[in-house]
Design an enzyme around this catalytic site. Sequence first.
Site, mmCIF file in Angstrom:
data_model
loop_
_atom_site.group_PDB
_atom_site.id
_atom_site.type_symbol
_atom_site.label_atom_id
_atom_site.label_comp_id
_atom_site.label_asym_id
_atom_site.label_seq_id
_atom_site.Cartn_x
_atom_site.Cartn_y
_atom_site.Cartn_z
ATOM 1 N N TYR A 14 0.664 -0.990 0.067
ATOM 2 C CA TYR A 14 0.041 0.156 -0.064
ATOM 3 C C TYR A 14 0.922 1.164 0.214
ATOM 4 C CZ TYR A 14 -3.627 -3.450 1.161
ATOM 5 O OH TYR A 14 -4.436 -4.413 1.468
ATOM 6 N N HIS A 87 20.855 6.551 23.018
ATOM 7 C CA HIS A 87 19.832 7.613 23.357
ATOM 8 C C HIS A 87 19.198 8.370 22.204
ATOM 9 C CE1 HIS A 87 17.484 10.564 25.643
ATOM 10 N NE2 HIS A 87 17.533 9.786 26.816
ATOM 11 N N ASP A 88 18.195 8.343 21.724
ATOM 12 C CA ASP A 88 17.764 8.900 20.585
ATOM 13 C C ASP A 88 17.884 10.442 20.503
ATOM 14 O OD1 ASP A 88 15.657 9.069 22.371
ATOM 15 O OD2 ASP A 88 14.302 7.905 21.036
ATOM 16 N N SER A 118 14.521 14.825 27.702
ATOM 17 C CA SER A 118 14.410 14.352 26.494
ATOM 18 C C SER A 118 12.788 14.402 26.224
ATOM 19 C CB SER A 118 14.919 12.784 26.258
ATOM 20 O OG SER A 118 14.477 11.918 27.267
ATOM 21 N N HIS A 165 -33.272 -4.426 10.521
ATOM 22 C CA HIS A 165 -33.034 -5.637 11.147
ATOM 23 C C HIS A 165 -33.064 -6.741 9.720
ATOM 24 C CE1 HIS A 165 -34.196 -4.663 15.110
ATOM 25 N NE2 HIS A 165 -35.369 -3.840 14.438
ATOM 26 N N SER A 289 -11.930 -13.112 -10.133
ATOM 27 C CA SER A 289 -11.806 -14.603 -9.499
ATOM 28 C C SER A 289 -10.662 -15.165 -10.495
ATOM 29 C CB SER A 289 -13.090 -15.320 -9.482
ATOM 30 O OG SER A 289 -12.836 -16.866 -9.401
ATOM 31 N N SER A 290 -9.807 -16.065 -9.668
ATOM 32 C CA SER A 290 -8.908 -16.789 -10.704
ATOM 33 C C SER A 290 -9.633 -18.079 -11.508
ATOM 34 C CB SER A 290 -7.946 -17.552 -9.726
ATOM 35 O OG SER A 290 -8.500 -18.331 -8.801
ATOM 36 N N ARG A 329 7.497 8.419 35.582
ATOM 37 C CA ARG A 329 7.634 7.992 34.338
ATOM 38 C C ARG A 329 8.084 6.402 33.859
ATOM 39 N NH1 ARG A 329 10.407 8.845 28.966
ATOM 40 N NH2 ARG A 329 8.995 7.611 27.940
ATOM 41 N N LEU A 337 4.122 4.913 21.018
ATOM 42 C CA LEU A 337 4.075 6.069 20.376
ATOM 43 C C LEU A 337 4.616 5.922 18.836
ATOM 44 C CD1 LEU A 337 4.960 8.536 23.148
ATOM 45 C CD2 LEU A 337 2.707 8.269 22.025
#
Length: 449
Positions: A14, A87-88, A118, A165, A289-290, A329, A337
């Site tokens: 995608y 450590h980013d 950070s 329904h 459809s195949s 923390r 995240l």
Amino acid sequence: MNELLNISPVDGRYKKKTEGLKDYFSEYALIKYRVLVEIKWLIFLIDKRIINVNIDADEIKKVLNIIENFSLDDAERVKEIENETKHDVKAVEYFLREKMTDIELDKLLPFIHITLTSEDVNNVSYNLMVTNGLKLYLDNLKKLIDTLNEMAKTYRDVPMLARTHGQIASPTTVGKEMKVFSYRLESIKKILESTKLRSKFSGAVGNYNCHVVAFPEVDWITITKEFIETLDLKYNPVTTQIESHDILCVLLSYIKIINNIIKDLDSDMWLYISNNYFIQKVNVNEVGSSVMPHKVNPINYENSMANTEISNGIIDALVNNLSISRLQRDLSDSSKLRNIGVIFSHSLISVKETLVGLNKLNVNQEQLLNELDDHYEVLSEAVQTILRKNGVSNAYELLKELSRGKKITKEEMREYIKKLDITEYDKEILLNLEPKNYIGLCVSIVDNN
């Protein structure tokens, strides 16, 4: 990298549908937003004269150019440093030290990342990512809403039997049913557009500890609030080390609601196509459809439904956990995240697949009219209401005896109406009534909403 080697379909199969989101949710984008926050904060402190450093306009421009010219090579350099630091965010600080040295602004080195933890950088960066990525998502959602509104307008007076329904019910119109979905989507879209994420910028445990010691004369709450608002975010004054993510969870929950509305639309369209209410346009190059050459499958709606479910599954995982963090923390939110972009990707795929599906359709008015003409029993609602109007106390029971579980022809219904003890005016109304014109205020509902 060849997309055939990607594990996730959002970057593989995608890819074309999700490509625009890379500017907001890729690893590169996260690093760039961190760089932006660090530099914006540094310049903000200089402008407020909290940092005592002599710097002219040209030098400020050089610093801003680090953001403006941030490249994939720059991001790769940050990752190299991270491999050493583990450590980013610290890697971003060291990268900026290198950049400041390169542009001969060593005098700024002591002030990079000053007062920050950070998570100050991270929560603002993620909020900017979501805020800007949301705009792209909502732009595509608007295209879906516009298409539904156009269908509602075009088919607002095209009658069809409703089904409650799964059973035959009072008539509606194709356009009014499309309007239901555009109205629902537009309502949630407006809420999302008005939602501002909350950010914190208050140091290691949310108390401005080092700020006050180093710069006791500064009104840090006012200063950091002003800085956050320059980024078009909302300030959160009461936090631990991390921003609580509560409003982010609210925003993601609204994305889930949109996903569910789209899933509901997909399900209805699938059934309408199955009932031959809509005919799908045939692309001679496609295969349904195949082994069954006649097949034209409603695959766009099926793909859309699958992607809403995947997106909602990840949303549930985040919403159920992001607001929980042990003591001041823990790191459990960090990995979660990083999947926000996956949520938006699957939701965006869903929007685009549904839009493609809608654009393939033509209404089969002949089928709709034939079915209406074949079910005069749906007028029993109108007949019993007229009887009530004329003071008949057991009107419902009379029509129940006549019609429940039965198919009634036009002739049978007309003969029944002729025998009713009601005013000639009301009798004439019922005798002129047909399922195809028993559509209430469908046209007005479409036109006025």
